[in-house]
Design a protein around this motif. Sequence first.
Motif, PDB file in Angstrom:
ATOM      1  N   VAL A   1       4.631  56.100 -17.956  1.00 44.58           N
ATOM      2  CA  VAL A   1       4.760  55.782 -16.529  1.00 44.58           C
ATOM      3  C   VAL A   1       4.934  54.285 -16.293  1.00 44.58           C
ATOM      4  CG1 VAL A   1       3.660  55.951 -14.252  1.00 44.58           C
ATOM      5  CG2 VAL A   1       3.385  57.805 -15.904  1.00 44.58           C
ATOM      6  N   SER A   2       4.315  53.445 -17.119  1.00 44.40           N
ATOM      7  CA  SER A   2       4.364  51.996 -16.892  1.00 44.40           C
ATOM      8  C   SER A   2       5.775  51.439 -16.728  1.00 44.40           C
ATOM      9  CB  SER A   2       3.650  51.252 -18.017  1.00 44.40           C
ATOM     10  OG  SER A   2       2.271  51.223 -17.776  1.00 44.40           O
ATOM     11  N   PRO A   3       6.742  51.791 -17.602  1.00 39.30           N
ATOM     12  CA  PRO A   3       8.079  51.208 -17.444  1.00 39.30           C
ATOM     13  C   PRO A   3       8.721  51.493 -16.100  1.00 39.30           C
ATOM     14  CG  PRO A   3       7.849  52.165 -19.624  1.00 39.30           C
ATOM     15  CD  PRO A   3       6.632  52.571 -18.841  1.00 39.30           C
ATOM     16  N   ILE A   4       8.550  52.719 -15.569  1.00 36.88           N
ATOM     17  CA  ILE A   4       9.185  53.029 -14.293  1.00 36.88           C
ATOM     18  C   ILE A   4       8.347  52.541 -13.098  1.00 36.88           C
ATOM     19  CG2 ILE A   4      10.357  55.025 -15.275  1.00 36.88           C
ATOM     20  CD1 ILE A   4       8.444  56.810 -13.644  1.00 36.88           C
ATOM     21  N   SER A   5       7.150  51.974 -13.379  1.00 37.24           N
ATOM     22  CA  SER A   5       6.333  51.442 -12.286  1.00 37.24           C
ATOM     23  C   SER A   5       6.990  50.253 -11.606  1.00 37.24           C
ATOM     24  CB  SER A   5       4.946  51.040 -12.805  1.00 37.24           C
ATOM     25  OG  SER A   5       4.211  52.168 -13.215  1.00 37.24           O
ATOM     26  N   SER A   6       7.949  49.610 -12.293  1.00 36.07           N
ATOM     27  CA  SER A   6       8.678  48.510 -11.660  1.00 36.07           C
ATOM     28  C   SER A   6       9.516  48.997 -10.479  1.00 36.07           C
ATOM     29  CB  SER A   6       9.567  47.807 -12.679  1.00 36.07           C
ATOM     30  OG  SER A   6      10.467  48.710 -13.278  1.00 36.07           O
ATOM     31  N   LEU A   7       9.658  50.321 -10.315  1.00 39.96           N
ATOM     32  CA  LEU A   7      10.362  50.856  -9.149  1.00 39.96           C
ATOM     33  C   LEU A   7       9.655  50.486  -7.849  1.00 39.96           C
ATOM     34  CD1 LEU A   7      11.338  54.437 -10.368  1.00 39.96           C
ATOM     35  CD2 LEU A   7      12.874  52.507  -9.971  1.00 39.96           C
ATOM     36  N   PHE A   8       8.348  50.264  -7.900  1.00 40.52           N
ATOM     37  CA  PHE A   8       7.658  49.810  -6.697  1.00 40.52           C
ATOM     38  C   PHE A   8       8.282  48.514  -6.187  1.00 40.52           C
ATOM     39  CE2 PHE A   8       4.006  52.376  -8.374  1.00 40.52           C
ATOM     40  CZ  PHE A   8       3.829  53.177  -7.264  1.00 40.52           C
ATOM     41  N   ASP A   9       8.701  47.648  -7.124  1.00 39.64           N
ATOM     42  CA  ASP A   9       9.337  46.383  -6.746  1.00 39.64           C
ATOM     43  C   ASP A   9      10.820  46.580  -6.430  1.00 39.64           C
ATOM     44  OD1 ASP A   9       6.993  44.838  -7.047  1.00 39.64           O
ATOM     45  OD2 ASP A   9       7.301  44.816  -9.211  1.00 39.64           O
ATOM     46  N   VAL A  10      11.510  47.324  -7.277  1.00 43.38           N
ATOM     47  CA  VAL A  10      12.950  47.528  -7.076  1.00 43.38           C
ATOM     48  C   VAL A  10      13.223  48.201  -5.734  1.00 43.38           C
ATOM     49  CG1 VAL A  10      15.006  48.697  -7.971  1.00 43.38           C
ATOM     50  CG2 VAL A  10      13.390  47.624  -9.553  1.00 43.38           C
ATOM     51  N   LEU A  11      12.408  49.205  -5.389  1.00 42.01           N
ATOM     52  CA  LEU A  11      12.577  49.942  -4.135  1.00 42.01           C
ATOM     53  C   LEU A  11      11.792  49.327  -2.982  1.00 42.01           C
ATOM     54  CD1 LEU A  11      12.301  53.584  -5.563  1.00 42.01           C
ATOM     55  CD2 LEU A  11      14.378  52.271  -5.105  1.00 42.01           C
ATOM     56  N   GLU A  12      11.093  48.217  -3.283  1.00 46.07           N
ATOM     57  CA  GLU A  12      10.288  47.507  -2.282  1.00 46.07           C
ATOM     58  C   GLU A  12       9.278  48.430  -1.607  1.00 46.07           C
ATOM     59  OE1 GLU A  12      12.249  44.608   0.187  1.00 46.07           O
ATOM     60  OE2 GLU A  12      14.006  44.564  -1.118  1.00 46.07           O
TER      61      GLU A  12
ATOM     62  N   ARG B   1       3.562  48.613  -0.302  1.00 46.97           N
ATOM     63  CA  ARG B   1       2.413  49.249   0.368  1.00 46.97           C
ATOM     64  C   ARG B   1       1.942  50.472  -0.407  1.00 46.97           C
ATOM     65  NH1 ARG B   1       3.362  48.822   6.942  1.00 46.97           N
ATOM     66  NH2 ARG B   1       4.100  46.673   6.948  1.00 46.97           N
ATOM     67  N   ALA B   2       2.898  51.274  -0.895  1.00 51.03           N
ATOM     68  CA  ALA B   2       2.537  52.443  -1.698  1.00 51.03           C
ATOM     69  C   ALA B   2       1.871  52.008  -2.999  1.00 51.03           C
ATOM     70  CB  ALA B   2       3.784  53.284  -1.989  1.00 51.03           C
TER      71      ALA B   2
ATOM     72  N   GLU C   1       6.121  40.493   1.465  1.00 52.31           N
ATOM     73  CA  GLU C   1       5.381  41.714   1.140  1.00 52.31           C
ATOM     74  C   GLU C   1       4.940  41.735  -0.320  1.00 52.31           C
ATOM     75  OE1 GLU C   1       6.888  45.424   2.389  1.00 52.31           O
ATOM     76  OE2 GLU C   1       6.614  44.966   4.501  1.00 52.31           O
ATOM     77  N   PHE C   2       5.679  41.019  -1.177  1.00 52.28           N
ATOM     78  CA  PHE C   2       5.241  40.898  -2.563  1.00 52.28           C
ATOM     79  C   PHE C   2       3.911  40.146  -2.622  1.00 52.28           C
ATOM     80  CE2 PHE C   2       9.544  42.094  -3.246  1.00 52.28           C
ATOM     81  CZ  PHE C   2       9.626  42.608  -4.525  1.00 52.28           C
ATOM     82  N   ALA C   3       3.817  39.084  -1.814  1.00 54.18           N
ATOM     83  CA  ALA C   3       2.587  38.292  -1.808  1.00 54.18           C
ATOM     84  C   ALA C   3       1.446  39.036  -1.108  1.00 54.18           C
ATOM     85  CB  ALA C   3       2.832  36.947  -1.131  1.00 54.18           C
ATOM     86  N   LEU C   4       1.772  39.697   0.002  1.00 49.28           N
ATOM     87  CA  LEU C   4       0.721  40.351   0.790  1.00 49.28           C
ATOM     88  C   LEU C   4       0.242  41.639   0.135  1.00 49.28           C
ATOM     89  CD1 LEU C   4       2.198  39.854   4.386  1.00 49.28           C
ATOM     90  CD2 LEU C   4       0.295  38.615   3.349  1.00 49.28           C
ATOM     91  N   TYR C   5       1.200  42.526  -0.156  1.00 51.60           N
ATOM     92  CA  TYR C   5       0.829  43.835  -0.698  1.00 51.60           C
ATOM     93  C   TYR C   5       0.916  43.872  -2.213  1.00 51.60           C
ATOM     94  CZ  TYR C   5       1.401  45.160   4.179  1.00 51.60           C
ATOM     95  OH  TYR C   5       1.296  45.230   5.545  1.00 51.60           O
ATOM     96  N   GLY C   6       1.951  43.201  -2.766  1.00 48.83           N
ATOM     97  CA  GLY C   6       2.106  43.209  -4.210  1.00 48.83           C
ATOM     98  C   GLY C   6       0.943  42.544  -4.924  1.00 48.83           C
ATOM     99  N   THR C   7       0.507  41.381  -4.419  1.00 52.61           N
ATOM    100  CA  THR C   7      -0.605  40.682  -5.059  1.00 52.61           C
ATOM    101  C   THR C   7      -1.886  41.494  -4.979  1.00 52.61           C
ATOM    102  OG1 THR C   7       0.360  38.528  -4.550  1.00 52.61           O
ATOM    103  CG2 THR C   7      -1.981  38.569  -5.071  1.00 52.61           C
TER     104      THR C   7
END
Length: 496
Positions: free
Chosen positions: A343-354, A357-358, A214-220
């Motif tokens: 907001v940028s620092p906490i944007s890594s929550l998209f990855d931490v919380l997987e 898609r959001a 999902e990192f490759a599909l949605y994250g990229t």
Amino acid sequence: MTSFLINLFKLTTGTMIAQIVGILLIPVVTRIYSPESFGIAQLFLSIAAVLVVISPLSYHFVVMLPEKDEDSMNVFVLCIVCILSTSAIAGAVFIGFADWFGRIFEMPLIVDYLIWLPIFVVLSGLFAILNEWLSRKVRYGVLSRGIAMNSVSTRVFQIGGGLIAPSPLGLILSSVAGLTLAVLFMLRGLKEDIALLKTVTTRRMRKLAVRYKEFALYGTTGNLANSMSWELPAFMLAYFFNPTILGYYALAIMAVRLPMAVVGKSVDQVFYQKASEEKNLTGGVKTVVQEVHTRLIAVGIFPFILFIILAEDLFTFVFGASWLTAGTYARILAPWLFAVFIVSPISSLFDVLERQRAYLFFEAVILCAWAVIFSIGGSFGNPALTLALFSIGGVLMWGAKSAYLIRESGAGYRGSVLSLTRHLLLSIIISLPLVLAVFLELPFHLLLGIAGITAVAYYLLIFFTDTLVRSEVIGMVQGLVRPEHIDWMKRLGLFR
């Protein structure tokens, strides 16, 4: 939280002096190169930035997540394979169709520089994954020195090249040279991990690639949209206006983002490591989000208020009278850049919380909004109006992203809203003497003095009224300073 601040201190102090040196050298660079050269170089870097986020297929964000170092090393090598493959393909496309890209942006000079694109992409990709690996291993000293080397050496090469023959190529090759030195230095930080390379196998890399697909599909896709949303202003300004306008915008963004990145990027890296660790231990990230986000607001808002007041005078004084328009653009963009900062620092929550898609959804919406805004603004032929619409839209979009992340983390909105309201009002009240001084048209050196006094007053007030900031700063100082050297601080009552 104390360990968070200590790690942050290690990362920021190692780069702070070098970053400041790099920032202080910018006025020298602006007096060597023209706004047009800055504009052409910015177009090159914007194209490269889009390719860089595609090159590792977002697997570099996975390096921090696995519990076993063996799995992380397999992901690390997987990233290198992806970077080399995608940069080769992109290089063939951009070099093969260079004339067409030159016609699209009405910048024929860019054609001569696209041959450096794949090299820049490979170096930038390696720089990104080395950042992730060194953060995972908590080697912030090596990481900070690598970041510092990139910043300072790039500026030095720009000045040296400009003194010989000032041109966009000097700006571009300086970035390539700075990245090369930084990557070579940071590779030394992997000496302790060489044995882990024996665990790398094609089968294991394939398994991990599927596990984190999902990192490759949605994250990229999301990262591509994110990068495009950052670089789209440069593309649209080049399309609707000219290289000089783009050069003003490039300096405005660089002058604000570089100081912002000294703290923001470091907070991002340390927060990602801390949030990943807390999630593995407790299953949630509520506490670290509450502590970091509200404190980012408290610490970050006052410099942006000062900057909005002084931007035009500051740009004219620092960069030269020919860059006044860049100061106007920077003032317009400051509210959006503050939103990005908190907001940028906490944007890594998209990855931490997987929540890839959001992440993709938000970035796609932001990209579409930018396209509409710049199309409307560009049609009026007014770059200042275009950037004003962009800044307003940026505050709204990044505010929505922040609200989503806070909700998903379980931290709640109340603390962030109260922190923003309280510190905004406090910043406006404390900065009133500076506003009056500007109105009276006092000399610039007096304005800087007043700004410094108000900044000291603001941060002392934060230190003595915010119990968490005070306790953590005290804890950090006590952990870094020898006991016999802090007796005088205790006598002042700072450690009570």
